[in-house]
Scaffold this active site. Sequence first.
Site, PDB file in Angstrom:
ATOM      1  N   GLY A   1       0.739  -1.253  -0.051  1.00 16.78           N
ATOM      2  CA  GLY A   1       0.111   0.047   0.085  1.00 16.78           C
ATOM      3  C   GLY A   1       0.732   1.252  -0.068  1.00 16.78           C
TER       4      GLY A   1
ATOM      5  N   GLU B   1       4.487  -6.152   1.633  1.00 18.40           N
ATOM      6  CA  GLU B   1       4.126  -6.847   0.450  1.00 18.40           C
ATOM      7  C   GLU B   1       3.894  -5.540  -0.686  1.00 18.40           C
ATOM      8  OE1 GLU B   1       1.478  -9.963   2.192  1.00 18.40           O
ATOM      9  OE2 GLU B   1       0.400  -8.359   1.674  1.00 18.40           O
ATOM     10  N   PRO B   2       4.844  -4.720  -1.130  1.00 23.10           N
ATOM     11  CA  PRO B   2       4.440  -3.682  -1.876  1.00 23.10           C
ATOM     12  C   PRO B   2       4.115  -4.330  -3.315  1.00 23.10           C
ATOM     13  CG  PRO B   2       6.834  -3.887  -1.447  1.00 23.10           C
ATOM     14  CD  PRO B   2       6.338  -4.949  -0.979  1.00 23.10           C
ATOM     15  N   GLY B   3       3.239  -3.561  -4.130  1.00 19.61           N
ATOM     16  CA  GLY B   3       2.762  -3.957  -5.404  1.00 19.61           C
ATOM     17  C   GLY B   3       3.045  -2.742  -6.134  1.00 19.61           C
ATOM     18  N   ARG B   4       2.243  -1.763  -6.194  1.00 21.09           N
ATOM     19  CA  ARG B   4       2.202  -0.517  -6.974  1.00 21.09           C
ATOM     20  C   ARG B   4       3.478   0.240  -6.704  1.00 21.09           C
ATOM     21  NH1 ARG B   4      -2.362   2.377  -7.336  1.00 21.09           N
ATOM     22  NH2 ARG B   4      -3.187   0.796  -5.748  1.00 21.09           N
TER      23      ARG B   4
ATOM     24  N   ARG C   1      -8.430   2.532 -14.384  1.00 17.48           N
ATOM     25  CA  ARG C   1      -8.379   3.133 -12.917  1.00 17.48           C
ATOM     26  C   ARG C   1      -9.212   4.541 -13.079  1.00 17.48           C
ATOM     27  NH1 ARG C   1      -4.337   4.572 -10.629  1.00 17.48           N
ATOM     28  NH2 ARG C   1      -5.079   4.157  -8.680  1.00 17.48           N
TER      29      ARG C   1
ATOM     30  N   TYR D   1     -12.347   4.503 -10.788  1.00 17.65           N
ATOM     31  CA  TYR D   1     -12.335   5.465  -9.467  1.00 17.65           C
ATOM     32  C   TYR D   1     -11.598   6.855  -9.393  1.00 17.65           C
ATOM     33  CZ  TYR D   1      -8.776   1.983  -8.536  1.00 17.65           C
ATOM     34  OH  TYR D   1      -7.443   1.078  -8.551  1.00 17.65           O
TER      35      TYR D   1
ATOM     36  N   CYS E   1     -16.628   2.361 -26.425  1.00 18.61           N
ATOM     37  CA  CYS E   1     -18.136   3.012 -26.281  1.00 18.61           C
ATOM     38  C   CYS E   1     -18.647   3.130 -25.106  1.00 18.61           C
ATOM     39  CB  CYS E   1     -19.074   2.258 -27.092  1.00 18.61           C
ATOM     40  SG  CYS E   1     -18.781   2.255 -28.970  1.00 18.61           S
TER      41      CYS E   1
ATOM     42  N   TYR F   1      -1.674  -2.098 -12.083  1.00 16.68           N
ATOM     43  CA  TYR F   1      -3.061  -2.321 -11.968  1.00 16.68           C
ATOM     44  C   TYR F   1      -3.310  -1.643 -13.384  1.00 16.68           C
ATOM     45  CZ  TYR F   1      -2.137  -3.151  -7.226  1.00 16.68           C
ATOM     46  OH  TYR F   1      -1.750  -3.830  -6.018  1.00 16.68           O
TER      47      TYR F   1
END
Length: 433
Positions: free
Chosen positions: A246, A288-291, A328, A332, A360, A390
């Site tokens: 996160g 646990e980093p992803g981004r 994304r 959001y 469309c 992502y």
Amino acid sequence: MSLYYNDDQKLSMGQLSLDSLADHYQTPLIVYDQEEIEATIHKYQEGFRQGLDLSDQAKADDFYSISYASKAFSNVYLLRLMADWGLDLDVVSYGELYLALKAGFPADRIHFHGNNKSLEEIKFALQAGIGHFVADSFEEIDRINDLAQDEVDVMVRLNPGIAVQTHAYIQTGQEDSKFGFSLREGLAKQAIDKVIACPKLNFIGLHFHLGSQVQDPSVMLETAQLVLDWAHDQEIPVQFLNMGGGFSIQYQEEDVAFDVQPGIAKLAGAIMDYCQEKDYQLPKLGIEPGRSLVGHTAVTLYEVGTIKQVPGYPSYVSIDGGMSDHIRTALYGAEYTILPTTKAPSNSSWKPKQVVGKLCESGDIIGKNKPLPQSLQVGDRLAVLATGAYHYSMSSNYNLMLKPAVVFVKGKDHKLVTKRQDIDQVLQNEVFD
Ligand SMILES: *Cc1c(COP(=O)(O)O)cnc(C)c1O
């Protein structure tokens, strides 16, 4: 990121202009900077070594674990790099585990997450000999115990609830969540007792994950302290404490990226001090980093196909991809920085424009009111920054759009790591007769 306009006014990564890559591979194209990924991982590793005051001889595995959340973006080439760089890996599905094993990622460094692991997934993971499961339901604990032939390591995912509700910027890890066992009403304790009581399961520690785009790890520290106190009160042995991912990255100028090396050093150091003060045994620390390992290291390149004037409003710049490879913003409202791949002449004024996809849906937006040069023309290319996490992993074939190709750049070299999809691949499950 290491992007710059070169002497020919071309936006460049490493020693390559993005236009030259787009010429070679076509658009839409996702381009990663391999050196940037490596530098980021190094900062995480150095942060732990510094914070935990580790000597050069100390073996990382004994003290900390950096586990890449592969859902951010996984691909054979990247997974092999991650393995070479000494990371662990998080997977949440059969597919992610299958890809990791196919890529040759060491099974014993893989952690299996998820709130509804199926029997097939558990069986497959057990056969593969993964490092550990992060148990997230009572049903799962039974399933693993029933299926395991030999002893298997299990962590328990907590829902730390109240502790983080006080922090407005955290959107998950709250009391009402599908993830984790609540600390309230004894649920988490019951789960841990159950794991300990299962003959095949070896309880190794606790896990929490608070949410995304966390800029300030003090909320993780507070949660870690709360969890350690709680575990001490309940007499739960914690060999391993995983604090999730996160960590934030910069999408736009106003975003604050988590400052990795000092941030991790401070977090790890503070937990070490806390354990000393309270006379707790210092657990192995995990994140646990992803981004934040890959998000900022890639751009997506698009070509402008049409520019439509709407009197009285910003004009619409349509690119050759859209929400199928960039969800994304539609999903959001995520905001990005968008740059032309050729630097605008210095006398060109910049005006807000709507950068939109070709699908469309009116919601198929890449960027609202993004400042772009008035000189922008059909055929020019745009780079959307910080699309390394992502994006590809959330891409779809909506409108039967094809998934883009992915390229890694290292200095003056480039390598195709994921081919562009072709329409026959997308249609291969159609029944034509
Ligand atoms: C998604 C996820 C992560 C990674 O989150 P980032 O925001 O990409 O760092 C880590 N741990 C768990 C359990 C997750 O679900």
